[in-house]
Design a protein around this motif. Sequence first.
Motif, PDB file in Angstrom:
ATOM      1  N   ALA A 275     -80.067 -60.159  26.609  1.00  0.00           N
ATOM      2  CA  ALA A 275     -79.543 -59.884  27.957  1.00  0.00           C
ATOM      3  C   ALA A 275     -79.648 -61.111  28.857  1.00  0.00           C
ATOM      4  O   ALA A 275     -78.696 -61.457  29.566  1.00  0.00           O
ATOM      5  CB  ALA A 275     -80.283 -58.700  28.571  1.00  0.00           C
ATOM      6  N   ARG A 276     -80.798 -61.795  28.832  1.00  0.00           N
ATOM      7  CA  ARG A 276     -80.973 -63.006  29.652  1.00  0.00           C
ATOM      8  C   ARG A 276     -79.994 -64.096  29.235  1.00  0.00           C
ATOM      9  O   ARG A 276     -79.386 -64.753  30.070  1.00  0.00           O
ATOM     10  CB  ARG A 276     -82.402 -63.536  29.539  1.00  0.00           C
ATOM     11  N   GLY A 277     -79.845 -64.279  27.935  1.00  0.00           N
ATOM     12  CA  GLY A 277     -78.953 -65.321  27.439  1.00  0.00           C
ATOM     13  C   GLY A 277     -77.508 -65.083  27.808  1.00  0.00           C
ATOM     14  O   GLY A 277     -76.774 -66.030  28.106  1.00  0.00           O
ATOM     15  N   GLU A 278     -77.088 -63.824  27.810  1.00  0.00           N
ATOM     16  CA  GLU A 278     -75.688 -63.514  28.106  1.00  0.00           C
ATOM     17  C   GLU A 278     -75.324 -63.757  29.570  1.00  0.00           C
ATOM     18  O   GLU A 278     -74.143 -63.791  29.900  1.00  0.00           O
ATOM     19  CB  GLU A 278     -75.365 -62.074  27.698  1.00  0.00           C
ATOM     20  N   LEU A 279     -76.310 -63.951  30.413  1.00  0.00           N
ATOM     21  CA  LEU A 279     -76.015 -64.289  31.808  1.00  0.00           C
ATOM     22  C   LEU A 279     -75.402 -65.684  31.918  1.00  0.00           C
ATOM     23  O   LEU A 279     -74.690 -65.967  32.877  1.00  0.00           O
ATOM     24  CB  LEU A 279     -77.288 -64.210  32.660  1.00  0.00           C
ATOM     25  N   GLY A 280     -75.657 -66.544  30.933  1.00  0.00           N
ATOM     26  CA  GLY A 280     -75.202 -67.927  30.996  1.00  0.00           C
ATOM     27  C   GLY A 280     -73.953 -68.243  30.191  1.00  0.00           C
ATOM     28  O   GLY A 280     -73.528 -69.385  30.129  1.00  0.00           O
ATOM     29  N   HIS A 281     -73.374 -67.237  29.553  1.00  0.00           N
ATOM     30  CA  HIS A 281     -72.161 -67.496  28.765  1.00  0.00           C
ATOM     31  C   HIS A 281     -71.287 -66.252  28.712  1.00  0.00           C
ATOM     32  O   HIS A 281     -71.698 -65.167  29.105  1.00  0.00           O
ATOM     33  CB  HIS A 281     -72.507 -67.989  27.352  1.00  0.00           C
ATOM     34  N   ALA A 282     -70.066 -66.455  28.229  1.00  0.00           N
ATOM     35  CA  ALA A 282     -69.094 -65.366  28.156  1.00  0.00           C
ATOM     36  C   ALA A 282     -69.097 -64.685  26.788  1.00  0.00           C
ATOM     37  O   ALA A 282     -68.222 -63.880  26.498  1.00  0.00           O
ATOM     38  CB  ALA A 282     -67.695 -65.888  28.477  1.00  0.00           C
ATOM     39  N   GLY A 283     -70.057 -65.001  25.964  1.00  0.00           N
ATOM     40  CA  GLY A 283     -70.156 -64.376  24.643  1.00  0.00           C
ATOM     41  C   GLY A 283     -70.910 -63.063  24.700  1.00  0.00           C
ATOM     42  O   GLY A 283     -71.562 -62.740  25.696  1.00  0.00           O
TER      43      GLY A 283
ATOM     44  N   ALA B 102     -82.017 -68.017  20.999  1.00  0.00           N
ATOM     45  CA  ALA B 102     -81.946 -69.105  21.979  1.00  0.00           C
ATOM     46  C   ALA B 102     -80.941 -70.166  21.533  1.00  0.00           C
ATOM     47  O   ALA B 102     -80.158 -70.666  22.353  1.00  0.00           O
ATOM     48  CB  ALA B 102     -83.323 -69.724  22.186  1.00  0.00           C
ATOM     49  N   GLY B 103     -80.927 -70.500  20.254  1.00  0.00           N
ATOM     50  CA  GLY B 103     -79.975 -71.473  19.743  1.00  0.00           C
ATOM     51  C   GLY B 103     -78.535 -71.003  19.877  1.00  0.00           C
ATOM     52  O   GLY B 103     -77.639 -71.775  20.237  1.00  0.00           O
ATOM     53  N   ILE B 104     -78.314 -69.730  19.596  1.00  0.00           N
ATOM     54  CA  ILE B 104     -76.972 -69.157  19.747  1.00  0.00           C
ATOM     55  C   ILE B 104     -76.569 -69.182  21.216  1.00  0.00           C
ATOM     56  O   ILE B 104     -75.439 -69.556  21.558  1.00  0.00           O
ATOM     57  CB  ILE B 104     -76.921 -67.729  19.176  1.00  0.00           C
ATOM     58  N   ASN B 105     -77.488 -68.807  22.096  1.00  0.00           N
ATOM     59  CA  ASN B 105     -77.179 -68.809  23.533  1.00  0.00           C
ATOM     60  C   ASN B 105     -76.845 -70.210  24.037  1.00  0.00           C
ATOM     61  O   ASN B 105     -75.948 -70.379  24.869  1.00  0.00           O
ATOM     62  CB  ASN B 105     -78.336 -68.214  24.332  1.00  0.00           C
ATOM     63  N   ILE B 106     -77.530 -71.225  23.540  1.00  0.00           N
ATOM     64  CA  ILE B 106     -77.232 -72.603  23.945  1.00  0.00           C
ATOM     65  C   ILE B 106     -75.816 -72.984  23.517  1.00  0.00           C
ATOM     66  O   ILE B 106     -75.046 -73.534  24.307  1.00  0.00           O
ATOM     67  CB  ILE B 106     -78.278 -73.583  23.365  1.00  0.00           C
ATOM     68  N   LEU B 107     -75.473 -72.671  22.271  1.00  0.00           N
ATOM     69  CA  LEU B 107     -74.118 -72.980  21.794  1.00  0.00           C
ATOM     70  C   LEU B 107     -73.060 -72.241  22.604  1.00  0.00           C
ATOM     71  O   LEU B 107     -72.037 -72.816  22.974  1.00  0.00           O
ATOM     72  CB  LEU B 107     -73.971 -72.580  20.326  1.00  0.00           C
ATOM     73  N   LEU B 108     -73.304 -70.973  22.874  1.00  0.00           N
ATOM     74  CA  LEU B 108     -72.332 -70.194  23.629  1.00  0.00           C
ATOM     75  C   LEU B 108     -72.205 -70.699  25.062  1.00  0.00           C
ATOM     76  O   LEU B 108     -71.100 -70.747  25.604  1.00  0.00           O
ATOM     77  CB  LEU B 108     -72.693 -68.715  23.598  1.00  0.00           C
ATOM     78  N   SER B 109     -73.315 -71.078  25.673  1.00  0.00           N
ATOM     79  CA  SER B 109     -73.264 -71.611  27.036  1.00  0.00           C
ATOM     80  C   SER B 109     -72.473 -72.914  27.089  1.00  0.00           C
ATOM     81  O   SER B 109     -71.745 -73.172  28.046  1.00  0.00           O
ATOM     82  CB  SER B 109     -74.677 -71.865  27.565  1.00  0.00           C
ATOM     83  N   GLU B 110     -72.611 -73.716  26.056  1.00  0.00           N
ATOM     84  CA  GLU B 110     -71.917 -75.005  25.990  1.00  0.00           C
ATOM     85  C   GLU B 110     -70.419 -74.828  25.736  1.00  0.00           C
ATOM     86  O   GLU B 110     -69.593 -75.479  26.373  1.00  0.00           O
ATOM     87  CB  GLU B 110     -72.533 -75.846  24.876  1.00  0.00           C
ATOM     88  N   HIS B 111     -70.073 -73.956  24.801  1.00  0.00           N
ATOM     89  CA  HIS B 111     -68.681 -73.833  24.365  1.00  0.00           C
ATOM     90  C   HIS B 111     -67.924 -72.650  24.970  1.00  0.00           C
ATOM     91  O   HIS B 111     -66.705 -72.592  24.859  1.00  0.00           O
ATOM     92  CB  HIS B 111     -68.621 -73.707  22.844  1.00  0.00           C
ATOM     93  N   PHE B 112     -68.636 -71.728  25.585  1.00  0.00           N
ATOM     94  CA  PHE B 112     -68.017 -70.511  26.109  1.00  0.00           C
ATOM     95  C   PHE B 112     -68.752 -70.108  27.385  1.00  0.00           C
ATOM     96  O   PHE B 112     -69.365 -69.043  27.456  1.00  0.00           O
ATOM     97  CB  PHE B 112     -68.134 -69.408  25.045  1.00  0.00           C
ATOM     98  N   PRO B 113     -68.721 -70.978  28.415  1.00  0.00           N
ATOM     99  CA  PRO B 113     -69.513 -70.724  29.632  1.00  0.00           C
ATOM    100  C   PRO B 113     -69.106 -69.427  30.333  1.00  0.00           C
ATOM    101  O   PRO B 113     -67.975 -68.954  30.192  1.00  0.00           O
ATOM    102  CB  PRO B 113     -69.226 -71.943  30.504  1.00  0.00           C
TER     103      PRO B 113
END
Length: 164
Positions: free
Chosen positions: A33-41, A137-148
Amino acid sequence: MLRRLLLNLFAGWFRLSRWFPAATMIRIRDAIARGELGHAGELCFAVEPRYSIWSVLSGLQPRQRAATAFSLLRVWDTQDNSGVLLYLQLAERRVEIIADRGIAARVAPAQWQRICDRFAADIADGDPEAAVLTCIAGINILLSEHFPASADNPREVPDDPVVL
């Protein structure tokens, strides 16, 4: 084949409750839930304790099962084709990441593989919760970078971990 049969007969049953008690599942849900706040994935974590004997004998592989779970859990059913499934098969300690086409078009397969390789090393160290949280966390970083995240960032896939 014999090793896979033995692992699926004996290893997966006890790992689920020992590795993923309710408190751990809540922490995993909260990390998603926290990670999804930073990306559109949309991230979904699914864990499967073991395969049936018949599935192993018929040659079922974790990648194939992950693709089936991706469909069954409707991770693909998002507005921007932005679903990602993190699938863990406990008996064989195998992890697979399935990304929907919207994300797969932006993230190279090698990047997903690095996350899976790191997970394999972390799970071998013996702390499954830390391994899953690091992987998320690694998935969230990738998603934030490529799918903000955008202004319209709907919640389309539940954050709760799924036991198959």
